[in-house]
Design a protein around this motif. Sequence first.
Motif, mmCIF file in Angstrom:
data_model
loop_
_atom_site.group_PDB
_atom_site.id
_atom_site.type_symbol
_atom_site.label_atom_id
_atom_site.label_comp_id
_atom_site.label_asym_id
_atom_site.label_seq_id
_atom_site.Cartn_x
_atom_site.Cartn_y
_atom_site.Cartn_z
ATOM 1 N N ASN A 1 3.958 0.119 -7.168
ATOM 2 C CA ASN A 1 3.077 1.290 -7.188
ATOM 3 C C ASN A 1 1.610 0.922 -6.988
ATOM 4 O O ASN A 1 0.726 1.647 -7.426
ATOM 5 C CB ASN A 1 3.236 2.051 -8.503
ATOM 6 C CG ASN A 1 4.630 2.602 -8.665
ATOM 7 O OD1 ASN A 1 5.206 3.136 -7.733
ATOM 8 N ND2 ASN A 1 5.194 2.439 -9.838
ATOM 9 N N THR A 2 1.352 -0.176 -6.335
ATOM 10 C CA THR A 2 -0.020 -0.620 -6.119
ATOM 11 C C THR A 2 -0.699 0.227 -5.055
ATOM 12 O O THR A 2 -0.102 0.546 -4.032
ATOM 13 C CB THR A 2 -0.041 -2.109 -5.696
ATOM 14 O OG1 THR A 2 0.484 -2.871 -6.783
ATOM 15 C CG2 THR A 2 -1.436 -2.586 -5.399
ATOM 16 N N THR B 1 4.263 -2.095 -12.936
ATOM 17 C CA THR B 1 4.685 -1.847 -11.559
ATOM 18 C C THR B 1 3.516 -1.645 -10.604
ATOM 19 O O THR B 1 3.689 -1.125 -9.510
ATOM 20 C CB THR B 1 5.597 -0.611 -11.484
ATOM 21 O OG1 THR B 1 4.869 0.520 -11.946
ATOM 22 C CG2 THR B 1 6.863 -0.806 -12.282
ATOM 23 N N TYR B 2 2.326 -2.026 -11.020
ATOM 24 C CA TYR B 2 1.151 -1.863 -10.170
ATOM 25 C C TYR B 2 0.196 -3.030 -10.402
ATOM 26 O O TYR B 2 0.351 -3.800 -11.342
ATOM 27 C CB TYR B 2 0.433 -0.551 -10.485
ATOM 28 C CG TYR B 2 -0.087 -0.496 -11.907
ATOM 29 C CD1 TYR B 2 -1.370 -0.938 -12.207
ATOM 30 C CD2 TYR B 2 0.716 -0.061 -12.946
ATOM 31 C CE1 TYR B 2 -1.838 -0.927 -13.501
ATOM 32 C CE2 TYR B 2 0.259 -0.047 -14.242
ATOM 33 C CZ TYR B 2 -1.027 -0.473 -14.521
ATOM 34 O OH TYR B 2 -1.479 -0.471 -15.810
ATOM 35 N N ASN C 1 -4.064 -3.587 -10.551
ATOM 36 C CA ASN C 1 -5.287 -2.802 -10.554
ATOM 37 C C ASN C 1 -6.464 -3.463 -9.829
ATOM 38 O O ASN C 1 -7.548 -2.891 -9.776
ATOM 39 C CB ASN C 1 -5.688 -2.441 -11.984
ATOM 40 C CG ASN C 1 -5.895 -3.665 -12.846
ATOM 41 O OD1 ASN C 1 -5.946 -4.789 -12.356
ATOM 42 N ND2 ASN C 1 -6.020 -3.452 -14.140
#
Length: 127
Positions: free
Chosen positions: A18-19, A66-67, A69
Amino acid sequence: RYEKREDFAVVMQPFFRNTLLPLDSNGKPDLSFFAADCFHFSVRGYAEMAMALWNNMLEPVGEKQTYNNFTHDRSKLKCPNPEKPFLSTLRNSGFRNSDLNLENTEPSVPYWAVIVAAVAGVLVGSL
């Protein structure tokens, strides 16, 4: 395939799922994370991905981030601790005695959908 093995494990590391594209202070894509071809990562981008992967390997299965930042902050790097000194696997994350059975799970996308998408892509591309 490896769920019952005591000496080997395969664990999905979803840090990139989910980046979002990193943005600069003006709200535009921050190109310092990318190489000159704007496709591959730069040294800075690879450093961010390496930190995210390392952190994912230390997070228990089911609780993985799941990402990424893209903060370029070394303090977000996680370290093993006495309670959890190892890389997290399905077994040491508490799923050892559960009814979780990965061998009998259905694929999330049916095989025919891939074929239809490929044919449609070729047709649209040729038009």
